[in-house]
Design an enzyme around this catalytic site. Structure first.
Site, PDB file in Angstrom:
ATOM      1  CB  VAL A  46     -64.019  63.948  18.375  1.00 44.08           C
ATOM      2  CG1 VAL A  46     -62.793  62.686  17.866  1.00 44.08           C
ATOM      3  CG2 VAL A  46     -63.984  65.039  17.431  1.00 44.08           C
ATOM      4  CG  ASP A  47     -66.153  57.789  15.677  1.00 48.42           C
ATOM      5  OD1 ASP A  47     -65.854  56.619  15.947  1.00 48.42           O
ATOM      6  OD2 ASP A  47     -66.477  58.266  14.399  1.00 48.42           O
TER       7      ASP A  47
ATOM      8  CB  THR B  42     -55.897  62.818  24.382  1.00 47.45           C
ATOM      9  OG1 THR B  42     -56.749  63.716  23.702  1.00 47.45           O
ATOM     10  CG2 THR B  42     -54.221  62.982  23.696  1.00 47.45           C
TER      11      THR B  42
ATOM     12  CB  ILE C 133     -63.379  69.199  15.399  1.00 55.73           C
ATOM     13  CG1 ILE C 133     -62.522  69.163  14.371  1.00 55.73           C
ATOM     14  CG2 ILE C 133     -64.202  67.703  15.493  1.00 55.73           C
ATOM     15  CD1 ILE C 133     -61.171  68.475  14.258  1.00 55.73           C
TER      16      ILE C 133
ATOM     17  CB  VAL D  64     -62.224  56.527  24.561  1.00 52.20           C
ATOM     18  CG1 VAL D  64     -62.349  54.973  24.626  1.00 52.20           C
ATOM     19  CG2 VAL D  64     -63.587  57.260  24.858  1.00 52.20           C
TER      20      VAL D  64
END
Ligand code: APR
Length: 188
Positions: free
Chosen positions: A34-35, A119, A12, A121
Protein backbone atom coordinates in the site's frame (compact mmCIF):
# COMPACT_ATOMS: atom_id res chain seq x y z
CA UNK A 1 -23.14 12.78 15.94
CA UNK A 2 -22.02 9.23 16.79
CA UNK A 3 -18.97 8.32 14.71
CA UNK A 4 -19.48 5.43 12.29
CA UNK A 5 -17.13 2.53 11.58
CA UNK A 6 -17.29 1.16 8.04
CA UNK A 7 -15.60 -1.67 6.23
CA UNK A 8 -15.00 -1.50 2.50
CA UNK A 9 -13.17 -3.55 -0.10
CA UNK A 10 -11.33 -0.98 -2.22
CA UNK A 11 -8.03 0.49 -3.34
CA UNK A 12 -7.33 3.03 -0.58
CA UNK A 13 -5.75 5.43 -3.09
CA UNK A 14 -9.22 5.95 -4.62
CA UNK A 15 -10.98 7.05 -1.43
CA UNK A 16 -12.31 10.61 -1.16
CA UNK A 17 -11.71 11.13 2.55
CA UNK A 18 -9.86 13.66 4.73
CA UNK A 19 -6.98 11.23 5.30
CA UNK A 20 -5.86 7.82 4.18
CA UNK A 21 -3.37 5.99 6.39
CA UNK A 22 -0.21 4.61 4.83
CA UNK A 23 1.42 1.42 6.15
CA UNK A 24 4.91 2.88 5.72
CA UNK A 25 8.42 1.96 6.83
CA UNK A 26 10.63 3.97 9.17
CA UNK A 27 12.38 5.77 6.30
CA UNK A 28 9.07 7.17 4.90
CA UNK A 29 10.75 6.92 1.50
CA UNK A 30 8.10 4.62 0.01
CA UNK A 31 8.17 0.89 -0.65
CA UNK A 32 5.88 -1.81 -1.98
CA UNK A 33 2.34 -2.79 -1.03
CA UNK A 34 0.00 0.00 0.00
CA UNK A 35 3.01 2.30 0.59
CA UNK A 36 4.02 1.96 -3.05
CA UNK A 37 0.44 2.40 -4.28
CA UNK A 38 -0.04 5.59 -2.26
CA UNK A 39 3.23 7.11 -3.42
CA UNK A 40 2.49 6.25 -7.05
CA UNK A 41 -0.98 7.78 -6.86
CA UNK A 42 0.07 10.89 -4.91
CA UNK A 43 3.00 11.72 -7.17
CA UNK A 44 6.58 12.73 -6.48
CA UNK A 45 5.66 15.65 -4.22
CA UNK A 46 4.69 13.14 -1.53
CA UNK A 47 8.17 11.68 -1.11
CA UNK A 48 9.58 15.21 -1.28
CA UNK A 49 7.48 16.20 1.75
CA UNK A 50 8.28 12.90 3.48
CA UNK A 51 11.99 13.72 3.13
CA UNK A 52 11.41 16.72 5.44
CA UNK A 53 9.92 14.53 8.20
CA UNK A 54 13.09 12.76 9.34
CA UNK A 55 11.53 9.30 9.24
CA UNK A 56 8.97 7.74 11.59
CA UNK A 57 9.40 5.30 14.47
CA UNK A 58 7.36 2.09 14.65
CA UNK A 59 3.96 2.81 16.22
CA UNK A 60 4.18 6.54 15.54
CA UNK A 61 2.41 8.60 12.88
CA UNK A 62 3.23 11.63 10.73
CA UNK A 63 0.99 13.64 8.38
CA UNK A 64 1.51 15.06 4.90
CA UNK A 65 -0.62 16.56 2.16
CA UNK A 66 -2.32 14.15 -0.26
CA UNK A 67 -1.19 15.88 -3.50
CA UNK A 68 -2.70 14.02 -6.49
CA UNK A 69 -4.75 11.71 -4.27
CA UNK A 70 -8.47 12.42 -3.69
CA UNK A 71 -7.63 12.25 0.02
CA UNK A 72 -6.58 15.63 1.42
CA UNK A 73 -3.92 14.11 3.66
CA UNK A 74 -1.83 10.98 4.10
CA UNK A 75 -1.08 9.84 7.65
CA UNK A 76 2.04 7.69 7.55
CA UNK A 77 2.40 5.13 10.30
CA UNK A 78 4.87 2.28 10.72
CA UNK A 79 3.47 -1.02 11.87
CA UNK A 80 5.50 -3.67 13.71
CA UNK A 81 7.09 -6.59 11.88
CA UNK A 82 5.62 -9.83 13.31
CA UNK A 83 8.23 -11.85 15.25
CA UNK A 84 5.85 -14.22 17.03
CA UNK A 85 3.99 -11.71 19.21
CA UNK A 86 6.34 -11.57 22.18
CA UNK A 87 8.19 -8.40 21.16
CA UNK A 88 5.51 -5.81 21.81
CA UNK A 89 3.95 -6.23 18.36
CA UNK A 90 0.32 -5.98 19.58
CA UNK A 91 1.04 -2.81 21.59
CA UNK A 92 2.90 -1.23 18.68
CA UNK A 93 0.10 -2.02 16.22
CA UNK A 94 -2.45 -0.55 18.64
CA UNK A 95 -0.28 2.57 18.85
CA UNK A 96 -0.38 2.94 15.03
CA UNK A 97 -4.18 3.27 15.11
CA UNK A 98 -4.30 5.46 18.22
CA UNK A 99 -1.55 7.83 17.05
CA UNK A 100 -3.01 8.08 13.53
CA UNK A 101 -6.45 8.96 14.96
CA UNK A 102 -4.93 11.44 17.43
CA UNK A 103 -3.04 13.16 14.61
CA UNK A 104 -6.17 13.30 12.44
CA UNK A 105 -8.15 14.81 15.33
CA UNK A 106 -5.38 17.33 16.02
CA UNK A 107 -5.90 18.53 12.44
CA UNK A 108 -9.69 18.59 12.80
CA UNK A 109 -10.17 15.85 10.21
CA UNK A 110 -13.56 14.08 10.05
CA UNK A 111 -13.00 11.01 7.86
CA UNK A 112 -10.07 8.59 7.88
CA UNK A 113 -9.41 5.29 6.11
CA UNK A 114 -7.03 2.60 7.34
CA UNK A 115 -5.48 -0.27 5.39
CA UNK A 116 -4.83 -3.53 7.26
CA UNK A 117 -1.56 -2.29 8.75
CA UNK A 118 1.29 -4.83 9.16
CA UNK A 119 -0.67 -7.75 7.68
CA UNK A 120 1.22 -7.87 4.37
CA UNK A 121 5.00 -7.76 4.15
CA UNK A 122 5.20 -7.43 7.95
CA UNK A 123 3.31 -10.73 8.37
CA UNK A 124 1.14 -9.78 11.37
CA UNK A 125 -1.64 -12.41 11.70
CA UNK A 126 -4.71 -10.85 10.05
CA UNK A 127 -7.33 -11.94 12.59
CA UNK A 128 -5.37 -10.63 15.56
CA UNK A 129 -4.51 -7.42 13.71
CA UNK A 130 -8.18 -6.77 12.91
CA UNK A 131 -9.18 -7.26 16.55
CA UNK A 132 -6.45 -4.88 17.71
CA UNK A 133 -7.43 -2.31 15.08
CA UNK A 134 -11.12 -2.35 15.99
CA UNK A 135 -10.45 -2.22 19.73
CA UNK A 136 -8.03 0.69 19.36
CA UNK A 137 -10.50 2.65 17.21
CA UNK A 138 -13.45 1.94 19.53
CA UNK A 139 -11.46 3.11 22.57
CA UNK A 140 -10.35 6.29 20.78
CA UNK A 141 -13.89 7.14 19.65
CA UNK A 142 -15.18 6.97 23.23
CA UNK A 143 -13.73 10.47 23.66
CA UNK A 144 -15.21 13.37 21.69
CA UNK A 145 -13.14 14.44 18.67
CA UNK A 146 -13.55 15.73 15.12
CA UNK A 147 -13.54 12.13 13.79
CA UNK A 148 -16.95 11.18 12.35
CA UNK A 149 -16.11 8.27 10.04
CA UNK A 150 -13.47 5.55 10.26
CA UNK A 151 -13.19 3.26 7.23
CA UNK A 152 -11.34 -0.05 7.33
CA UNK A 153 -10.30 -0.20 3.69
CA UNK A 154 -9.55 -3.83 2.84
CA UNK A 155 -7.81 -4.78 -0.37
CA UNK A 156 -9.17 -8.32 -0.29
CA UNK A 157 -12.69 -9.66 0.19
CA UNK A 158 -11.32 -11.97 2.89
CA UNK A 159 -10.10 -8.99 4.89
CA UNK A 160 -13.38 -7.14 4.38
CA UNK A 161 -15.37 -10.17 5.56
CA UNK A 162 -13.07 -10.42 8.59
CA UNK A 163 -13.82 -6.84 9.64
CA UNK A 164 -17.51 -7.22 8.79
CA UNK A 165 -17.73 -10.20 11.14
CA UNK A 166 -16.01 -8.29 13.93
CA UNK A 167 -18.02 -5.10 13.34
CA UNK A 168 -21.53 -6.56 13.27
CA UNK A 169 -21.78 -7.39 17.03
CA UNK A 170 -21.31 -3.70 17.90
CA UNK A 171 -24.01 -2.62 15.42
CA UNK A 172 -21.73 -0.39 13.44
CA UNK A 173 -22.78 0.71 10.00
CA UNK A 174 -21.74 -1.78 7.37
CA UNK A 175 -21.79 -0.71 3.80
CA UNK A 176 -22.84 -3.27 1.23
CA UNK A 177 -23.12 -2.45 -2.49
CA UNK A 178 -25.95 -0.03 -3.22
CA UNK A 179 -26.49 0.89 0.42
CA UNK A 180 -25.04 4.34 -0.15
CA UNK A 181 -23.54 6.19 2.75
CA UNK A 182 -20.06 7.55 3.31
CA UNK A 183 -18.26 4.43 2.12
CA UNK A 184 -19.93 4.67 -1.27
CA UNK A 185 -19.32 8.43 -1.39
CA UNK A 186 -15.77 7.87 -0.26
CA UNK A 187 -15.16 5.97 -3.46
CA UNK A 188 -15.40 9.37 -5.13
N1 APR B 1 -5.36 -0.30 -0.93
C1 APR B 1 -5.69 -0.86 0.27
N2 APR B 1 -4.97 -1.83 0.86
C2 APR B 1 -3.86 -2.26 0.20
C3 APR B 1 -3.44 -1.73 -1.06
C4 APR B 1 -4.24 -0.70 -1.61
N3 APR B 1 -3.93 -0.13 -2.79
N4 APR B 1 -2.30 -2.38 -1.43
C5 APR B 1 -2.03 -3.29 -0.48
N5 APR B 1 -2.96 -3.23 0.50
C6 APR B 1 -3.09 -4.02 1.72
C7 APR B 1 -2.44 -5.37 1.73
O1 APR B 1 -3.27 -6.32 1.04
C8 APR B 1 -2.40 -5.64 3.22
O2 APR B 1 -3.67 -6.11 3.67
O3 APR B 1 -2.42 -3.33 2.76
C9 APR B 1 -2.17 -4.25 3.83
C10 APR B 1 -0.76 -3.99 4.36
O4 APR B 1 0.18 -4.68 3.55
P1 APR B 1 1.59 -3.98 3.17
O5 APR B 1 1.35 -2.89 2.20
O6 APR B 1 2.53 -5.08 2.79
O7 APR B 1 2.08 -3.29 4.53
P2 APR B 1 2.76 -3.91 5.83
O8 APR B 1 2.46 -5.34 6.02
O9 APR B 1 2.40 -2.93 6.92
O10 APR B 1 4.31 -3.81 5.49
C11 APR B 1 4.88 -2.52 5.39
O11 APR B 1 5.87 -2.98 3.27
O12 APR B 1 5.51 -1.82 1.33
C12 APR B 1 6.36 -1.96 2.40
O13 APR B 1 7.32 0.22 2.68
C13 APR B 1 6.44 -0.72 3.25
O14 APR B 1 8.30 -1.54 4.50
C14 APR B 1 6.91 -1.30 4.55
C15 APR B 1 6.18 -2.63 4.62
Amino acid sequence: MTPTLQTLQADITQLDVDAIVNAANTSLMGGGGVDGAIHRAAGHELVAECMTLNGCRTGEAKITQGYRLKARHVIHTVGPVWHGGGNGEPELLRACYQNSLALAAEHGLQSIAFPCISTGVYRFPADQAAEIALEAVKVFLQKPSSIQTVIFCCFSEADRARYERLLSPIGATQQSPGQGGVAEDALG
